[in-house]
Design a protein around this motif. Structure first.
Motif, PDB file in Angstrom:
ATOM      1  N   ASN A 125      38.874  34.506  37.075  1.00  0.00           N
ATOM      2  CA  ASN A 125      39.288  33.242  37.691  1.00  0.00           C
ATOM      3  C   ASN A 125      40.678  33.333  38.316  1.00  0.00           C
ATOM      4  O   ASN A 125      40.961  32.677  39.326  1.00  0.00           O
ATOM      5  N   ASP A 126      41.553  34.135  37.714  1.00  0.00           N
ATOM      6  CA  ASP A 126      42.955  34.177  38.144  1.00  0.00           C
ATOM      7  C   ASP A 126      43.299  35.367  39.041  1.00  0.00           C
ATOM      8  O   ASP A 126      44.321  35.343  39.732  1.00  0.00           O
ATOM      9  N   PHE A 127      42.455  36.398  39.011  1.00  0.00           N
ATOM     10  CA  PHE A 127      42.754  37.622  39.761  1.00  0.00           C
ATOM     11  C   PHE A 127      41.503  38.117  40.480  1.00  0.00           C
ATOM     12  O   PHE A 127      40.383  37.763  40.130  1.00  0.00           O
ATOM     13  N   CYS A 128      41.726  38.948  41.483  1.00  0.00           N
ATOM     14  CA  CYS A 128      40.595  39.601  42.142  1.00  0.00           C
ATOM     15  C   CYS A 128      40.908  41.083  42.306  1.00  0.00           C
ATOM     16  O   CYS A 128      42.074  41.493  42.274  1.00  0.00           O
ATOM     17  N   THR A 129      39.871  41.880  42.453  1.00  0.00           N
ATOM     18  CA  THR A 129      40.077  43.304  42.674  1.00  0.00           C
ATOM     19  C   THR A 129      40.706  43.507  44.050  1.00  0.00           C
ATOM     20  O   THR A 129      40.702  42.597  44.885  1.00  0.00           O
ATOM     21  N   LYS A 162      48.557  45.839  37.171  1.00  0.00           N
ATOM     22  CA  LYS A 162      47.540  46.696  36.561  1.00  0.00           C
ATOM     23  C   LYS A 162      47.163  46.170  35.187  1.00  0.00           C
ATOM     24  O   LYS A 162      48.020  45.960  34.335  1.00  0.00           O
ATOM     25  N   PHE A 163      45.855  45.953  34.987  1.00  0.00           N
ATOM     26  CA  PHE A 163      45.313  45.623  33.676  1.00  0.00           C
ATOM     27  C   PHE A 163      44.510  46.838  33.245  1.00  0.00           C
ATOM     28  O   PHE A 163      43.416  47.080  33.759  1.00  0.00           O
ATOM     29  N   GLY A 164      45.061  47.620  32.346  1.00  0.00           N
ATOM     30  CA  GLY A 164      44.398  48.868  31.974  1.00  0.00           C
ATOM     31  C   GLY A 164      44.439  49.819  33.153  1.00  0.00           C
ATOM     32  O   GLY A 164      45.506  50.155  33.661  1.00  0.00           O
ATOM     33  N   THR A 165      43.264  50.236  33.624  1.00  0.00           N
ATOM     34  CA  THR A 165      43.201  51.156  34.768  1.00  0.00           C
ATOM     35  C   THR A 165      42.909  50.421  36.073  1.00  0.00           C
ATOM     36  O   THR A 165      42.847  51.039  37.126  1.00  0.00           O
ATOM     37  N   ARG A 166      42.728  49.116  36.001  1.00  0.00           N
ATOM     38  CA  ARG A 166      42.335  48.345  37.182  1.00  0.00           C
ATOM     39  C   ARG A 166      43.535  47.637  37.802  1.00  0.00           C
ATOM     40  O   ARG A 166      44.309  47.001  37.104  1.00  0.00           O
ATOM     41  N   ARG A 167      43.667  47.782  39.119  1.00  0.00           N
ATOM     42  CA  ARG A 167      44.718  47.053  39.834  1.00  0.00           C
ATOM     43  C   ARG A 167      44.125  45.756  40.367  1.00  0.00           C
ATOM     44  O   ARG A 167      43.095  45.759  41.036  1.00  0.00           O
ATOM     45  N   LEU A 168      44.794  44.660  40.064  1.00  0.00           N
ATOM     46  CA  LEU A 168      44.306  43.339  40.443  1.00  0.00           C
ATOM     47  C   LEU A 168      45.359  42.588  41.252  1.00  0.00           C
ATOM     48  O   LEU A 168      46.557  42.839  41.118  1.00  0.00           O
TER      49      LEU A 168
END
Length: 243
Positions: A125-129, A162-168
């Motif tokens: 809801n707050d972030f997108c890839t 970055k949340f873990g390995t994902r950039r948002l």
């Protein structure tokens, strides 16, 4: 602009979306995320202990879900889908396999705690890839390509985390940038619009007027933008001076 004549722009732009963009606090987001992840780790640890007890008691899948908020992989997938998180089942399973979605084992079966699923929903809801952010922004700025978009993220002109390995990318950032593309002109675009109206001005002369505050503008990600209403007033006054 004719020599000796000064144009005063009276248009004032009060833009909440620009203010929101400027107030995005990436460091604050990181701290909040670290706190969330610590909370999830503690929650999963306690759920793991409970899961072992439930396994010994031979609890059913329905009981695990209804009384202990533990969802089987299939049920977890459906839960996310019902909450607006659309991902293929194969991709969902892949994230579980890679450990990017935490789970606990009850016997041989994997279960995902509801706290993990709610975190995924809230994050969505707050972030997108980066790809989602690009596709959304491209609707307002069709000329930008993916490489250029990535470049802006790397330079920090488009905020990301970055949340873990994902950039948002924060959804607020893309909403604001889309709004700016729809309602503002970059310096190059503004000069182009002036020249279309027959107003000859060199870029360095235009930028000097920006530097001196004679043309109201906003600075976003190191770039200056002029609201369309400001430019409209500028064009009108320039044309009147030419008569």
């Amino acid at each position: 602009m004719p020599r000796g004549k000064k144009i005063i722009i009276e248009t004032e732009v009060d833009d909440d979306l620009v203010d929101k963009f400027r107030s995005i606090d990436i460091e604050g987001i990181k701290k909040k995320r670290n706190k969330t992840e610590r909370g999830l780790s503690g929650s999963i640890a306690s759920v793991f202990k409970a899961a072992q007890m439930l396994y010994k008691q031979k609890a059913s899948e329905e009981e695990l879900e209804e009384r202990h908020d533990l969802y089987s992989v299939r049920s977890a997938y459906e839960y996310l889908k019902n909450n607006g998180v659309y991902i293929s089942f194969r991709a969902f399973g892949g994230r579980i396999e890679r450990g990017t979605i935490p789970f606990v084992k009850v016997g041989r079966k994997r279960y995902i705690p509801r706290s993990v699923l709610d975190d995924i929903t809230n994050t969505k809801n707050d972030f997108c890839t980066v790809k989602e952010a690009y596709e959304e922004y491209k609707r307002a700025n069709p000329k930008i390509n993916f490489r250029a978009f990535i470049g802006r993220i790397e330079k920090g002109s488009i905020p990301s985390v970055k949340f873990g390995t994902r950039r948002l990318v924060p959804r607020e950032a893309i909403e604001a940038l889309t709004h700016i593309s729809d309602n503002y002109h970059s310096v190059s675009q503004a000069i182009k619009e002036l020249r279309k109206e027959g107003i000859k001005i060199k870029r360095n002369a235009f930028e000097r007027r920006l530097d001196r505050g004679r043309i109201p503008h906003v600075k976003i990600g190191g770039r200056r933008f002029i609201h369309e209403d400001v430019l409209k007033e500028l064009v009108g006054k320039e044309l009147r001076l030419k008569k």
